[in-house]
Design an enzyme around this catalytic site. Sequence first.
Site, PDB file in Angstrom:
ATOM      1  N   LYS A 151       1.310  -0.747  -0.004  1.00 59.13           N
ATOM      2  CA  LYS A 151      -0.149   0.038  -0.688  1.00 59.13           C
ATOM      3  C   LYS A 151       0.758   1.580   0.083  1.00 59.13           C
ATOM      4  CE  LYS A 151      -3.763  -2.439   1.670  1.00 59.13           C
ATOM      5  NZ  LYS A 151      -5.488  -1.642   3.148  1.00 59.13           N
TER       6      LYS A 151
ATOM      7  N   ASP B 151     -10.516   2.173   1.494  1.00 58.33           N
ATOM      8  CA  ASP B 151     -10.762   1.908   2.760  1.00 58.33           C
ATOM      9  C   ASP B 151     -11.556   3.022   3.130  1.00 58.33           C
ATOM     10  OD1 ASP B 151      -9.143  -0.484   2.887  1.00 58.33           O
ATOM     11  OD2 ASP B 151      -7.643   0.235   2.841  1.00 58.33           O
TER      12      ASP B 151
END
Length: 275
Positions: free
Chosen positions: A68, A105
């Site tokens: 990420k 997210d």
Amino acid sequence: MTSSRRAAVLGSPIAHSLSPVLHRAAYAELGLAHWSYDRFEVDEAGLPGFLDGLGSEWAGLSLTMPLKRAVIPLLDTVSDTAASVEAVNTVVLADDGRRTGDNTDIPGMVAALREHGIEQVDSAAILGAGATASSALAALARVCTGEVVAYVRSDARAAEMRQWGERLGIQVRTADWARAEQALAAPLVIATTPAGTTDALADAVPERPAALFDVLYDPWPTPLAARWSLAGGAVVSGLDLLVHQAVLQVEQMTGRAPAPLGVMRRAGEKALADR
């Protein structure tokens, strides 16, 4: 004839990922028979080469740990949301090869909370201080009007969480993990720790708990979530988060909205039940 399109989830380890189940269910429901979604074991060292090898049929990628942050220097543009926590979990690949990074997210967490009727709280607690905790802080910046207390195991992690708070514009106080039972009295508790970490807290759930967001989904329920639910508190699960963030990924990658939330959730629930 419609040309085939590809997407996939990358990470290491990746065998456990539910993303293929969710995305494929969405493609089937949307009638995207020419779309495929796979999983690939890719670590930080292998990521540049993987990206460089992608052809024009590729539409997007989902990223999990440890990619990420590693992907950011390899992108052309990064959304403000992803930049705010230095974490990208979604890459959209344009026809001209441009790579755009986003973080679903954070809005996924907000959407999961709202689905359970949690629109706004005046304070909250976070259990843990890893990568998911910074996303939780970013989500709380949108729903929490007051202080967030983060329960952590080290001074270094505590300092990190306070820095994230400053950066995200939310008031963060830190407390030692030994006092984590105190977190359970908050209007909203977000547990971001690995499996087993919060099990000992199950016996400390208050008589009338408010809301718990436990980011785990396998195995489910966690002892903490089970006890919380038994006491009548609201529980948001890691599957809720996974589905909501995947919905946003499907919409970005395919250009089709809305993505079929209910179908994707049922596919995820079935896959977990079959494990």
